[in-house]
Design a protein around this motif. Structure first.
Motif, PDB file in Angstrom:
ATOM      1  N   MET A  90       0.834  -1.211   0.000  1.00 35.49           N
ATOM      2  CA  MET A  90       0.000   0.000   0.000  1.00 35.49           C
ATOM      3  C   MET A  90       0.867   1.260   0.000  1.00 35.49           C
ATOM      4  SD  MET A  90      -3.089  -0.791  -0.370  1.00 35.49           S
ATOM      5  CE  MET A  90      -3.908   0.722   0.034  1.00 35.49           C
ATOM      6  N   ASN A  91       1.965   1.262   0.740  1.00 34.32           N
ATOM      7  CA  ASN A  91       2.866   2.415   0.739  1.00 34.32           C
ATOM      8  C   ASN A  91       3.488   2.613  -0.632  1.00 34.32           C
ATOM      9  OD1 ASN A  91       2.360   3.018   3.399  1.00 34.32           O
ATOM     10  ND2 ASN A  91       4.196   2.013   4.175  1.00 34.32           N
ATOM     11  N   ALA A  92       3.892   1.515  -1.277  1.00 32.97           N
ATOM     12  CA  ALA A  92       4.467   1.612  -2.623  1.00 32.97           C
ATOM     13  C   ALA A  92       3.428   2.138  -3.610  1.00 32.97           C
ATOM     14  CB  ALA A  92       4.991   0.249  -3.070  1.00 32.97           C
ATOM     15  N   TRP A  93       2.202   1.649  -3.484  1.00 29.99           N
ATOM     16  CA  TRP A  93       1.131   2.113  -4.367  1.00 29.99           C
ATOM     17  C   TRP A  93       0.852   3.595  -4.151  1.00 29.99           C
ATOM     18  CZ3 TRP A  93      -4.008   3.630  -3.182  1.00 29.99           C
ATOM     19  CH2 TRP A  93      -4.811   3.831  -4.290  1.00 29.99           C
ATOM     20  N   ALA A  94       0.784   4.011  -2.880  1.00 32.93           N
ATOM     21  CA  ALA A  94       0.524   5.425  -2.576  1.00 32.93           C
ATOM     22  C   ALA A  94       1.653   6.315  -3.093  1.00 32.93           C
ATOM     23  CB  ALA A  94       0.343   5.615  -1.075  1.00 32.93           C
ATOM     24  N   LYS A  95       2.887   5.825  -3.005  1.00 32.47           N
ATOM     25  CA  LYS A  95       4.030   6.599  -3.498  1.00 32.47           C
ATOM     26  C   LYS A  95       3.950   6.753  -5.017  1.00 32.47           C
ATOM     27  CE  LYS A  95       8.999   6.787  -2.767  1.00 32.47           C
ATOM     28  NZ  LYS A  95      10.153   6.078  -2.214  1.00 32.47           N
ATOM     29  N   ARG A  96       3.644   5.649  -5.725  1.00 32.38           N
ATOM     30  CA  ARG A  96       3.485   5.726  -7.191  1.00 32.38           C
ATOM     31  C   ARG A  96       2.336   6.642  -7.560  1.00 32.38           C
ATOM     32  NH1 ARG A  96       4.095  -0.041  -7.526  1.00 32.38           N
ATOM     33  NH2 ARG A  96       1.846  -0.101  -7.644  1.00 32.38           N
ATOM     34  N   ARG A  97       1.248   6.518  -6.811  1.00 31.68           N
ATOM     35  CA  ARG A  97       0.066   7.339  -7.086  1.00 31.68           C
ATOM     36  C   ARG A  97       0.384   8.813  -6.875  1.00 31.68           C
ATOM     37  NH1 ARG A  97      -4.676   8.280  -3.467  1.00 31.68           N
ATOM     38  NH2 ARG A  97      -6.202   9.253  -4.806  1.00 31.68           N
ATOM     39  N   GLY A  98       1.142   9.115  -5.831  1.00 27.83           N
ATOM     40  CA  GLY A  98       1.534  10.497  -5.564  1.00 27.83           C
ATOM     41  C   GLY A  98       2.389  11.064  -6.675  1.00 27.83           C
ATOM     42  N   LYS A  99       3.300  10.246  -7.208  1.00 31.84           N
ATOM     43  CA  LYS A  99       4.141  10.701  -8.314  1.00 31.84           C
ATOM     44  C   LYS A  99       3.297  10.936  -9.561  1.00 31.84           C
ATOM     45  CE  LYS A  99       8.520   8.691  -6.899  1.00 31.84           C
ATOM     46  NZ  LYS A  99       9.557   7.700  -7.202  1.00 31.84           N
ATOM     47  N   LEU A 100       2.322  10.058  -9.795  1.00 33.69           N
ATOM     48  CA  LEU A 100       1.455  10.241 -10.956  1.00 33.69           C
ATOM     49  C   LEU A 100       0.633  11.512 -10.827  1.00 33.69           C
ATOM     50  CD1 LEU A 100       0.198   6.595 -11.604  1.00 33.69           C
ATOM     51  CD2 LEU A 100       1.851   7.896 -12.946  1.00 33.69           C
ATOM     52  N   LEU A 101       0.097  11.752  -9.634  1.00 38.09           N
ATOM     53  CA  LEU A 101      -0.688  12.960  -9.421  1.00 38.09           C
ATOM     54  C   LEU A 101       0.172  14.203  -9.583  1.00 38.09           C
ATOM     55  CD1 LEU A 101      -2.942  11.957  -6.390  1.00 38.09           C
ATOM     56  CD2 LEU A 101      -3.616  12.198  -8.786  1.00 38.09           C
ATOM     57  N   GLU A 102       1.420  14.132  -9.112  1.00 38.31           N
ATOM     58  CA  GLU A 102       2.331  15.270  -9.228  1.00 38.31           C
ATOM     59  C   GLU A 102       2.646  15.559 -10.689  1.00 38.31           C
ATOM     60  OE1 GLU A 102       6.798  15.893  -7.806  1.00 38.31           O
ATOM     61  OE2 GLU A 102       5.404  15.469  -6.164  1.00 38.31           O
ATOM     62  N   GLU A 103       2.820  14.503 -11.490  1.00 39.00           N
ATOM     63  CA  GLU A 103       3.096  14.678 -12.911  1.00 39.00           C
ATOM     64  C   GLU A 103       1.909  15.282 -13.642  1.00 39.00           C
ATOM     65  OE1 GLU A 103       4.203  10.820 -14.272  1.00 39.00           O
ATOM     66  OE2 GLU A 103       6.116  10.839 -13.222  1.00 39.00           O
ATOM     67  N   GLU A 104       0.694  14.980 -13.179  1.00 35.63           N
ATOM     68  CA  GLU A 104      -0.508  15.471 -13.842  1.00 35.63           C
ATOM     69  C   GLU A 104      -0.833  16.915 -13.474  1.00 35.63           C
ATOM     70  OE1 GLU A 104      -3.526  12.713 -12.747  1.00 35.63           O
ATOM     71  OE2 GLU A 104      -2.713  11.101 -13.966  1.00 35.63           O
ATOM     72  N   MET A 105      -0.171  17.471 -12.451  1.00 37.92           N
ATOM     73  CA  MET A 105      -0.472  18.835 -12.003  1.00 37.92           C
ATOM     74  C   MET A 105      -0.036  19.856 -13.051  1.00 37.92           C
ATOM     75  SD  MET A 105       0.360  19.493  -8.050  1.00 37.92           S
ATOM     76  CE  MET A 105       1.243  18.138  -7.348  1.00 37.92           C
ATOM     77  N   SER A 106      -0.818  20.888 -13.167  1.00 35.91           N
ATOM     78  CA  SER A 106      -0.435  21.973 -14.058  1.00 35.91           C
ATOM     79  C   SER A 106       0.663  22.800 -13.394  1.00 35.91           C
ATOM     80  CB  SER A 106      -1.643  22.859 -14.373  1.00 35.91           C
ATOM     81  OG  SER A 106      -2.049  23.523 -13.187  1.00 35.91           O
ATOM     82  N   ASP A 107       1.313  23.630 -14.179  1.00 38.69           N
ATOM     83  CA  ASP A 107       2.386  24.462 -13.640  1.00 38.69           C
ATOM     84  C   ASP A 107       1.870  25.416 -12.564  1.00 38.69           C
ATOM     85  OD1 ASP A 107       4.272  23.279 -15.264  1.00 38.69           O
ATOM     86  OD2 ASP A 107       4.033  24.754 -16.880  1.00 38.69           O
ATOM     87  N   GLU A 108       0.636  25.920 -12.747  1.00 35.97           N
ATOM     88  CA  GLU A 108       0.072  26.841 -11.763  1.00 35.97           C
ATOM     89  C   GLU A 108      -0.139  26.140 -10.417  1.00 35.97           C
ATOM     90  OE1 GLU A 108      -1.509  26.352 -14.785  1.00 35.97           O
ATOM     91  OE2 GLU A 108      -0.814  28.167 -15.801  1.00 35.97           O
ATOM     92  N   VAL A 109      -0.692  24.942 -10.462  1.00 41.00           N
ATOM     93  CA  VAL A 109      -0.944  24.193  -9.234  1.00 41.00           C
ATOM     94  C   VAL A 109       0.378  23.852  -8.556  1.00 41.00           C
ATOM     95  CG1 VAL A 109      -1.861  22.040  -8.307  1.00 41.00           C
ATOM     96  CG2 VAL A 109      -3.140  23.285 -10.056  1.00 41.00           C
ATOM     97  N   ARG A 110       1.378  23.452  -9.327  1.00 45.93           N
ATOM     98  CA  ARG A 110       2.694  23.122  -8.774  1.00 45.93           C
ATOM     99  C   ARG A 110       3.303  24.350  -8.105  1.00 45.93           C
ATOM    100  NH1 ARG A 110       4.900  20.785 -13.141  1.00 45.93           N
ATOM    101  NH2 ARG A 110       3.940  18.830 -12.618  1.00 45.93           N
ATOM    102  N   LEU A 111       3.204  25.514  -8.749  1.00 44.57           N
ATOM    103  CA  LEU A 111       3.739  26.751  -8.187  1.00 44.57           C
ATOM    104  C   LEU A 111       3.006  27.131  -6.907  1.00 44.57           C
ATOM    105  CD1 LEU A 111       5.640  29.157  -8.455  1.00 44.57           C
ATOM    106  CD2 LEU A 111       3.911  30.275  -9.867  1.00 44.57           C
ATOM    107  N   LEU A 112       1.688  27.041  -6.916  1.00 44.81           N
ATOM    108  CA  LEU A 112       0.916  27.354  -5.710  1.00 44.81           C
ATOM    109  C   LEU A 112       1.239  26.382  -4.574  1.00 44.81           C
ATOM    110  CD1 LEU A 112      -2.531  28.257  -7.288  1.00 44.81           C
ATOM    111  CD2 LEU A 112      -0.962  29.805  -6.114  1.00 44.81           C
ATOM    112  N   THR A 113       1.471  25.129  -4.905  1.00 49.43           N
ATOM    113  CA  THR A 113       1.843  24.147  -3.884  1.00 49.43           C
ATOM    114  C   THR A 113       3.194  24.502  -3.279  1.00 49.43           C
ATOM    115  OG1 THR A 113       0.625  22.447  -5.092  1.00 49.43           O
ATOM    116  CG2 THR A 113       2.216  21.684  -3.469  1.00 49.43           C
ATOM    117  N   GLN A 114       4.137  24.903  -4.094  1.00 46.80           N
ATOM    118  CA  GLN A 114       5.452  25.305  -3.585  1.00 46.80           C
ATOM    119  C   GLN A 114       5.349  26.535  -2.681  1.00 46.80           C
ATOM    120  OE1 GLN A 114       7.867  25.807  -7.076  1.00 46.80           O
ATOM    121  NE2 GLN A 114       8.097  23.587  -7.406  1.00 46.80           N
TER     122      GLN A 114
END
Length: 121
Positions: A90-114
């Protein structure tokens, strides 16, 4: 009231929970039987054998430390199995899922998150 319950069931959580409970109960029964069939006799042989191994008697009272050792081993086997067969995947799946979600983020969302993360420090 029923709308929330209907949404809960529609998400599939109930099925996942039911499967987890059934598998957990079956696995617990298997570990318990393994302890009774193999570990308790082994503990009895190591500590004296002939059905009196792993037992103290004081003033007619029986202290079955062999059964306690078996229960501790059962707990450790169950905890290890849950960790390696459930938690790690489950931890490995959540980590992969988090990376996928991060890749799908737009530049604006990534900047606001930072910005949010830097303001939080």
């Amino acid at each position: 009231m029923f709308k929330g319950f209907k949404e809960f069931i529609a998400r599939g959580n109930v099925v996942d929970l039911a499967v987890g409970i059934v598998i957990g109960a079956a696995f617990g029964a298997m570990i318990t039987q393994f302890t009774k069939s193999f570990l308790e006799p082994l503990i009895a042989v190591i500590t004296g054998g002939h059905g009196t191994g792993g037992v103290w008697k004081i003033r007619g009272e029986t202290f079955d430390y062999g059964a306690f050792i078996g229960a501790v081993i059962t707990f450790l086997l169950t905890a290890a199995a849950v960790y390696y067969f459930v938690v790690v995947p489950m931890n490995a799946w959540a980590k992969r899922r988090g990376k996928l979600l991060e890749e799908e983020m737009s530049d604006e969302v990534r900047l606001l998150t930072q910005i949010r993360d830097k303001l939080g420090n």
